[in-house]
Design a protein around this motif. Sequence first.
Motif, PDB file in Angstrom:
ATOM      1  N   GLN A 166      33.815  39.557  39.964  1.00 20.13           N
ATOM      2  CA  GLN A 166      34.817  39.362  38.922  1.00 20.13           C
ATOM      3  C   GLN A 166      36.136  38.950  39.549  1.00 20.13           C
ATOM      4  OE1 GLN A 166      34.608  43.152  36.705  1.00 20.13           O
ATOM      5  NE2 GLN A 166      33.693  41.986  35.042  1.00 20.13           N
ATOM      6  N   TYR A 167      36.849  38.076  38.835  1.00 25.26           N
ATOM      7  CA  TYR A 167      38.095  37.518  39.350  1.00 25.26           C
ATOM      8  C   TYR A 167      39.222  37.744  38.341  1.00 25.26           C
ATOM      9  CZ  TYR A 167      35.104  35.227  42.765  1.00 25.26           C
ATOM     10  OH  TYR A 167      34.193  34.991  43.765  1.00 25.26           O
ATOM     11  N   ALA A 168      40.393  38.039  38.870  1.00 33.01           N
ATOM     12  CA  ALA A 168      41.551  38.312  38.010  1.00 33.01           C
ATOM     13  C   ALA A 168      42.082  37.028  37.390  1.00 33.01           C
ATOM     14  CB  ALA A 168      42.650  38.984  38.826  1.00 33.01           C
ATOM     15  N   VAL A 169      42.490  37.143  36.131  1.00 36.34           N
ATOM     16  CA  VAL A 169      43.117  36.034  35.415  1.00 36.34           C
ATOM     17  C   VAL A 169      44.433  36.533  34.831  1.00 36.34           C
ATOM     18  CG1 VAL A 169      42.924  34.397  33.515  1.00 36.34           C
ATOM     19  CG2 VAL A 169      40.900  34.982  34.850  1.00 36.34           C
ATOM     20  N   ASP A 170      45.513  35.810  35.081  1.00 28.21           N
ATOM     21  CA  ASP A 170      46.827  36.167  34.543  1.00 28.21           C
ATOM     22  C   ASP A 170      47.208  35.177  33.444  1.00 28.21           C
ATOM     23  OD1 ASP A 170      47.291  38.388  36.172  1.00 28.21           O
ATOM     24  OD2 ASP A 170      47.991  37.118  37.815  1.00 28.21           O
ATOM     25  N   ILE A 171      47.607  35.722  32.304  1.00 30.77           N
ATOM     26  CA  ILE A 171      47.999  34.917  31.142  1.00 30.77           C
ATOM     27  C   ILE A 171      49.479  35.138  30.870  1.00 30.77           C
ATOM     28  CG2 ILE A 171      47.482  34.360  28.737  1.00 30.77           C
ATOM     29  CD1 ILE A 171      45.042  34.078  30.518  1.00 30.77           C
ATOM     30  N   SER A 226      53.222  39.587  30.253  1.00 29.72           N
ATOM     31  CA  SER A 226      52.053  38.825  30.686  1.00 29.72           C
ATOM     32  C   SER A 226      50.820  39.667  30.410  1.00 29.72           C
ATOM     33  CB  SER A 226      52.143  38.465  32.176  1.00 29.72           C
ATOM     34  OG  SER A 226      52.104  39.642  32.970  1.00 29.72           O
ATOM     35  N   ALA A 227      49.674  39.005  30.386  1.00 34.45           N
ATOM     36  CA  ALA A 227      48.407  39.692  30.151  1.00 34.45           C
ATOM     37  C   ALA A 227      47.503  39.451  31.350  1.00 34.45           C
ATOM     38  CB  ALA A 227      47.746  39.180  28.871  1.00 34.45           C
ATOM     39  N   SER A 228      46.756  40.469  31.717  1.00 38.57           N
ATOM     40  CA  SER A 228      45.826  40.317  32.836  1.00 38.57           C
ATOM     41  C   SER A 228      44.435  40.740  32.395  1.00 38.57           C
ATOM     42  CB  SER A 228      46.276  41.162  34.033  1.00 38.57           C
ATOM     43  OG  SER A 228      46.242  42.550  33.715  1.00 38.57           O
ATOM     44  N   GLY A 229      43.437  40.038  32.902  1.00 35.71           N
ATOM     45  CA  GLY A 229      42.044  40.351  32.604  1.00 35.71           C
ATOM     46  C   GLY A 229      41.177  39.912  33.761  1.00 35.71           C
ATOM     47  N   VAL A 230      39.876  40.043  33.620  1.00 31.61           N
ATOM     48  CA  VAL A 230      38.939  39.599  34.659  1.00 31.61           C
ATOM     49  C   VAL A 230      37.833  38.778  34.017  1.00 31.61           C
ATOM     50  CG1 VAL A 230      39.389  41.498  36.263  1.00 31.61           C
ATOM     51  CG2 VAL A 230      37.649  41.775  34.504  1.00 31.61           C
ATOM     52  N   VAL A 231      37.302  37.828  34.781  1.00 29.96           N
ATOM     53  CA  VAL A 231      36.187  37.003  34.325  1.00 29.96           C
ATOM     54  C   VAL A 231      35.122  36.991  35.410  1.00 29.96           C
ATOM     55  CG1 VAL A 231      37.603  35.523  32.862  1.00 29.96           C
ATOM     56  CG2 VAL A 231      37.243  34.904  35.244  1.00 29.96           C
ATOM     57  N   GLY A 232      33.887  36.729  34.995  1.00 31.26           N
ATOM     58  CA  GLY A 232      32.792  36.633  35.940  1.00 31.26           C
ATOM     59  C   GLY A 232      32.844  35.334  36.721  1.00 31.26           C
ATOM     60  N   GLU A 233      32.113  35.306  37.850  1.00 26.03           N
ATOM     61  CA  GLU A 233      32.166  34.119  38.705  1.00 26.03           C
ATOM     62  C   GLU A 233      31.653  32.870  37.993  1.00 26.03           C
ATOM     63  OE1 GLU A 233      28.184  34.410  41.331  1.00 26.03           O
ATOM     64  OE2 GLU A 233      29.623  36.001  41.701  1.00 26.03           O
ATOM     65  N   ASP A 234      30.678  33.027  37.095  1.00 27.07           N
ATOM     66  CA  ASP A 234      30.154  31.858  36.386  1.00 27.07           C
ATOM     67  C   ASP A 234      31.140  31.340  35.348  1.00 27.07           C
ATOM     68  OD1 ASP A 234      29.792  34.248  35.038  1.00 27.07           O
ATOM     69  OD2 ASP A 234      28.107  33.512  33.858  1.00 27.07           O
ATOM     70  N   GLU A 235      32.107  32.182  34.953  1.00 26.80           N
ATOM     71  CA  GLU A 235      33.091  31.767  33.959  1.00 26.80           C
ATOM     72  C   GLU A 235      34.310  31.103  34.601  1.00 26.80           C
ATOM     73  OE1 GLU A 235      33.568  35.645  32.402  1.00 26.80           O
ATOM     74  OE2 GLU A 235      32.141  35.356  30.751  1.00 26.80           O
ATOM     75  N   THR A 236      34.551  31.402  35.894  1.00 22.56           N
ATOM     76  CA  THR A 236      35.740  30.835  36.550  1.00 22.56           C
ATOM     77  C   THR A 236      35.688  29.322  36.630  1.00 22.56           C
ATOM     78  OG1 THR A 236      34.722  31.084  38.736  1.00 22.56           O
ATOM     79  CG2 THR A 236      36.075  32.910  37.946  1.00 22.56           C
ATOM     80  N   VAL A 237      34.482  28.769  36.672  1.00 27.85           N
ATOM     81  CA  VAL A 237      34.365  27.307  36.796  1.00 27.85           C
ATOM     82  C   VAL A 237      34.764  26.593  35.511  1.00 27.85           C
ATOM     83  CG1 VAL A 237      32.570  27.491  38.551  1.00 27.85           C
ATOM     84  CG2 VAL A 237      31.915  27.358  36.156  1.00 27.85           C
ATOM     85  N   HIS A 238      34.835  27.329  34.400  1.00 28.28           N
ATOM     86  CA  HIS A 238      35.194  26.713  33.119  1.00 28.28           C
ATOM     87  C   HIS A 238      36.673  26.880  32.788  1.00 28.28           C
ATOM     88  CE1 HIS A 238      30.952  26.098  32.376  1.00 28.28           C
ATOM     89  NE2 HIS A 238      30.716  27.383  32.517  1.00 28.28           N
ATOM     90  N   ILE A 239      37.366  27.745  33.518  1.00 28.43           N
ATOM     91  CA  ILE A 239      38.778  28.026  33.241  1.00 28.43           C
ATOM     92  C   ILE A 239      39.642  27.275  34.231  1.00 28.43           C
ATOM     93  CG2 ILE A 239      40.515  29.842  33.022  1.00 28.43           C
ATOM     94  CD1 ILE A 239      38.286  31.825  32.620  1.00 28.43           C
TER      95      ILE A 239
END
Length: 373
Positions: free
Chosen positions: A268-273, A210-223
């Motif tokens: 920033q929020y964690a994203v798991d792929i 799996s892959a893990s990364g982080v995104v900004g709060e303004d980007e979480t609304v698009h994912i």
Amino acid sequence: MKRKIFITVIIVFIVVVFSFNVLKAKNTEDVTVEVIYGEEEEVKETLSIPGVLELKNEEKIYSETEKGTVKEVFVKAGEKVKQGDPVLEYEDQNLSKERRQHNLSLQSVELSLESLYKQKHSLQDQIHKAKEDKEVVTQLTTELDQVEFELHNAQIEKDKIMLELETLNTKEEELEVTSPIDGTVLTVNLKGSQDMNEPMVTIANLSQYSASGVVGEDETVHIKENDEAVIQADVIDDKKWAGEVKSIGYTPVNSDAVEVQDDRASKQYAVDIEFTEDEQEQYEQLKPGFKLLIDIILEKRRGLTIPRESVVCEGQSHTVFVVEDGKAVSKEVEYGVRLGEKVEVISGLTGEDAVVRNPEHVKEGMEVEVSND
């Protein structure tokens, strides 16, 4: 003197007239241009984030001091194991003592039972022989009742010991630790038996990542979960892996460790792929900890694209030249997604417009000749 001045004036006049005619000829000369037409193709709007490669299924076995000391380790690093295979075994001296005590108690109660059964049978024989003597029969019957009472108590004591032995067997079975998954033993570290924070054995499935990364709060609304993703490793240039968004963190990363001094600061929020390719050979070059570039596909659509070289950029303005009635006409366009050497045009252009491929020397209103190449 006047004659020399007159000759000089005439020469200057001739030079000026000649230069004017040359410039005029150049300005009226057609410029040959190559034109292209916008192509409609699939456009993917993506969000690129850095990431780290992690093992999807990794199990760490830590020391359980309440079970005693490690007696034996059955695996070594690099060895493949199946779920349920023995990994290590503990030794508990207290359980060993309990078993010896229960075994002695069991032997004792079994001897008592054997003796009581013999007494019972003997009394039953005596009663049978003395059946004509009621007084003797009464006395023997009283003794038989007492023996049967003692037999009943001895049997209860045996059953109790047997239950305690079953409990002891369960505890002893728990002394053997088995692999919770199919996988490969990554590390064996017996020092972990003294350090509760260090695993003694680490087992992982090396075909699942799996892959893990982080995104900004303004980007979480698009994912959103299940969005497609394309994953690349920094050290492997010619390979891409398919994946999808498995989860998006609900709380900011390191939120407890960060003292908020500016409420406007972006979190920033964690994203798991999760990788979606099943073939194990697809992952042979990968290793946990690799740095990744993750492109999360936010949207797929059909869009009009043209080469980037066709666009003239001046500040925030983007312009292209199209050929209309043999002349170059500028049109302001709105950019969309950048696709390598191409760009998506959202507005200002149609697929029927003849766009000048390279407008480096083209000016507004200039007469142009379209190349036939």
